[in-house]
Enzyme design. Structure first.
Site, short mmCIF file in Angstrom:
data_model
loop_
_atom_site.label_atom_id
_atom_site.label_comp_id
_atom_site.label_asym_id
_atom_site.label_seq_id
_atom_site.Cartn_x
_atom_site.Cartn_y
_atom_site.Cartn_z
N GLY A 129 -0.51 4.75 -1.00
CA GLY A 129 -1.57 5.40 -0.20
C GLY A 129 -1.06 6.58 0.61
O GLY A 129 0.14 6.87 0.62
N GLN A 130 -2.01 7.23 1.30
CA GLN A 130 -1.67 8.46 2.05
C GLN A 130 -0.60 8.19 3.10
O GLN A 130 0.38 8.93 3.21
CB GLN A 130 -2.94 9.00 2.74
CG GLN A 130 -2.69 10.26 3.54
CD GLN A 130 -3.77 10.58 4.57
OE1 GLN A 130 -4.66 9.78 4.82
NE2 GLN A 130 -3.65 11.73 5.19
N LYS A 169 -11.55 -3.46 10.93
CA LYS A 169 -10.36 -3.13 11.74
C LYS A 169 -10.44 -3.83 13.11
O LYS A 169 -9.43 -4.33 13.61
CB LYS A 169 -10.25 -1.61 11.92
CG LYS A 169 -9.79 -0.88 10.65
CD LYS A 169 -8.41 -1.33 10.20
CE LYS A 169 -7.88 -0.51 9.04
NZ LYS A 169 -6.56 -0.98 8.56
N ASP A 183 2.43 -1.71 -4.42
CA ASP A 183 1.04 -1.22 -4.45
C ASP A 183 0.32 -1.89 -5.61
O ASP A 183 0.95 -2.39 -6.56
CB ASP A 183 1.01 0.32 -4.60
CG ASP A 183 -0.34 0.90 -4.19
OD1 ASP A 183 -0.45 1.33 -3.03
OD2 ASP A 183 -1.29 0.88 -5.01
N ILE A 200 -5.69 11.24 9.93
CA ILE A 200 -4.32 11.68 9.67
C ILE A 200 -4.34 12.82 8.64
O ILE A 200 -4.95 12.70 7.57
CB ILE A 200 -3.46 10.53 9.10
CG1 ILE A 200 -3.49 9.31 10.03
CG2 ILE A 200 -2.02 11.01 8.86
CD1 ILE A 200 -2.76 9.47 11.33
N GLY A 202 0.83 -1.21 0.00
CA GLY A 202 0.00 0.00 0.00
C GLY A 202 0.86 1.25 0.00
O GLY A 202 0.49 2.28 0.54
N ASP A 219 -0.88 -7.18 -5.79
CA ASP A 219 -2.28 -7.20 -5.35
C ASP A 219 -2.29 -7.96 -4.03
O ASP A 219 -2.04 -9.17 -4.00
CB ASP A 219 -3.14 -7.93 -6.40
CG ASP A 219 -4.59 -8.08 -5.93
OD1 ASP A 219 -5.43 -8.49 -6.75
OD2 ASP A 219 -4.86 -7.79 -4.74
N TYR A 242 -15.66 -0.46 7.73
CA TYR A 242 -14.24 -0.20 7.97
C TYR A 242 -13.89 -0.50 9.42
O TYR A 242 -12.94 -1.23 9.71
CB TYR A 242 -13.97 1.26 7.64
CG TYR A 242 -12.59 1.76 7.91
CD1 TYR A 242 -12.36 2.73 8.88
CD2 TYR A 242 -11.50 1.30 7.17
CE1 TYR A 242 -11.10 3.22 9.12
CE2 TYR A 242 -10.22 1.79 7.41
CZ TYR A 242 -10.04 2.75 8.38
OH TYR A 242 -8.77 3.23 8.62
C1 VAH Z 1 -11.16 7.44 7.70
N1 VAH Z 1 -8.99 8.54 7.74
O1 VAH Z 1 -11.66 8.53 7.77
C2 VAH Z 1 -9.68 7.31 8.08
C3 VAH Z 1 -9.53 7.07 9.56
C4 VAH Z 1 -10.32 7.61 11.86
C5 VAH Z 1 -10.51 7.85 10.40
O2 VAH Z 1 -9.60 5.73 9.86
O3 VAH Z 1 -11.76 6.46 7.34
#
Ligand code: VAH
Length: 310
Positions: free
Chosen positions: A9-10, A144, A32, A170, A6, A50, A140
């Site tokens: 990514g940011q 996690k 990536d 972030i 990755g 991938d 998400y």
């Molecule tokens: C999001 N930047 O907004 C991420 C982060 C706490 C937020 O996990 O999904």
């Protein structure tokens, strides 16, 4: 030798640069799904990968003599709510591929980010502790939180030294953010510099836990450098730095750009933000591996305005 998954990514891009600065460019293989990003091009070796392809990942680990993996590929909160099962499949399959290969190849260490998105509306809103009621309401966050349990499982059962941080939102300027809810706090700078105004997709008093990229990168390297005996959890560490609302960051920007104006048009991301804590208790990270943030809202705002290319 380190593999970053990755790296486009940011966070992955800046982590790649920081790891190359610390260990030398050749010691960090960036990968990536997409082609090499301009941010890291020319700073060290790159390969497409991938993360859903376990065989390809395993081949890369063996061919390059990889001993550590930093796995930064994931579908974030806002995109995840648009395609729930795709987000779940990508986030979990990629992590399990990494953990399985770490077990089979006896990798020295693995880094995998969790998020304050694991918390839900039933978690404490202010100073949310690391161990508390955790009932995520976004895909998400669900992925996690499940991932944290898998990391702990691979540590307890197979001795995989996997470490994790629950990143807050972030903020950075070197690479575009990846479809998060906290990304309004990045968009606002681009918009302020470009047009002098910003339309926020979150309400003015929506407090969220945030952190400047420099602090997030330093925290990650400090966690990964800590002696194993100092790491008291292989699920994930809460990490906090600053908590602010759109109204507050707008006021801070106005100190530099007095003409700046903001308006509010909340969208579907408001419900996501409302489900998360407003601030985080990161006393475990401070106790176990000396965490201390350096950027507050004023220092971050000044640095962003100096560096953002609108
Ligand atoms: C999001 N930047 O907004 C991420 C982060 C706490 C937020 O996990 O999904």
């Amino acid at each position: 030798k380190i593999l970053v998954i990755g790296a486009g990514g940011q966070i992955g891009g800046e982590l790649t640069l920081a790891l190359r600065k610390k260990f030398g460019g050749a010691q960090v293989l960036a990968s990536d799904l997409r082609e090499e990003s301009p941010l890291i091009k020319g700073t060290g070796p790159f390969t497409t990968l991938d993360a859903l392809n376990k065989e390809a990942m395993h081949q890369i680990v063996k061919e390059h003599g990889i001993t550590q993996i930093y796995h930064l590929a994931a579908v974030l909160s806002a995109v995840g709510e648009k395609q729930p099962l795709m987000a779940w499949n990508i986030n979990m399959t990629a992590l399990l591929n990494v953990l399985e290969i770490a077990k089979e190849e006896h990798l020295k260490r693995v880094y995998w980010p969790s998020s304050i998105a694991v918390f839900g509306p039933s978690s404490p809103k202010d100073n949310c502790p690391q161990q508390t009621i955790v009932e995520p309401t976004t895909v998400y966050g669900i992925s996690k939180y499940a991932g944290e349990s898998w990391c702990n499982y691979y540590f307890e059962k197979y001795g995989v030294d996997v470490r994790s941080i629950r990143y807050p939102g972030i903020i950075s300027y070197k690479a575009a953010p990846g479809g998060g809810t906290t990304d309004y706090a990045i968009d606002i700078f681009h918009s302020a510099l470009k047009t002098g105004t910003y339309t926020s997709f979150l309400k003015q008093d929506t407090y969220l836990p945030m952190m400047y990229m420099e602090d997030a990168i330093r925290a990650t390297l400090e966690l990964m450098d800590a002696p194993l005996e100092n790491i008291k959890t292989h699920r994930s560490y809460n990490l906090g730095a600053i908590s602010f609302s759109p109204n507050e960051i707008a006021a801070e920007i106005k100190k530099h750009l007095p003409e700046f104006t903001i308006e509010y048009q909340p969208d579907f991301r408001q419900a996501i933000a409302d489900s998360w804590p407003a601030s985080i208790d990161d006393s475990e990270a401070r106790k176990d591996w000396g965490w201390e943030p350096e950027f507050d809202l004023a220092k971050m705002t000044a640095d962003m305005l100096k560096n953002v290319k609108p």
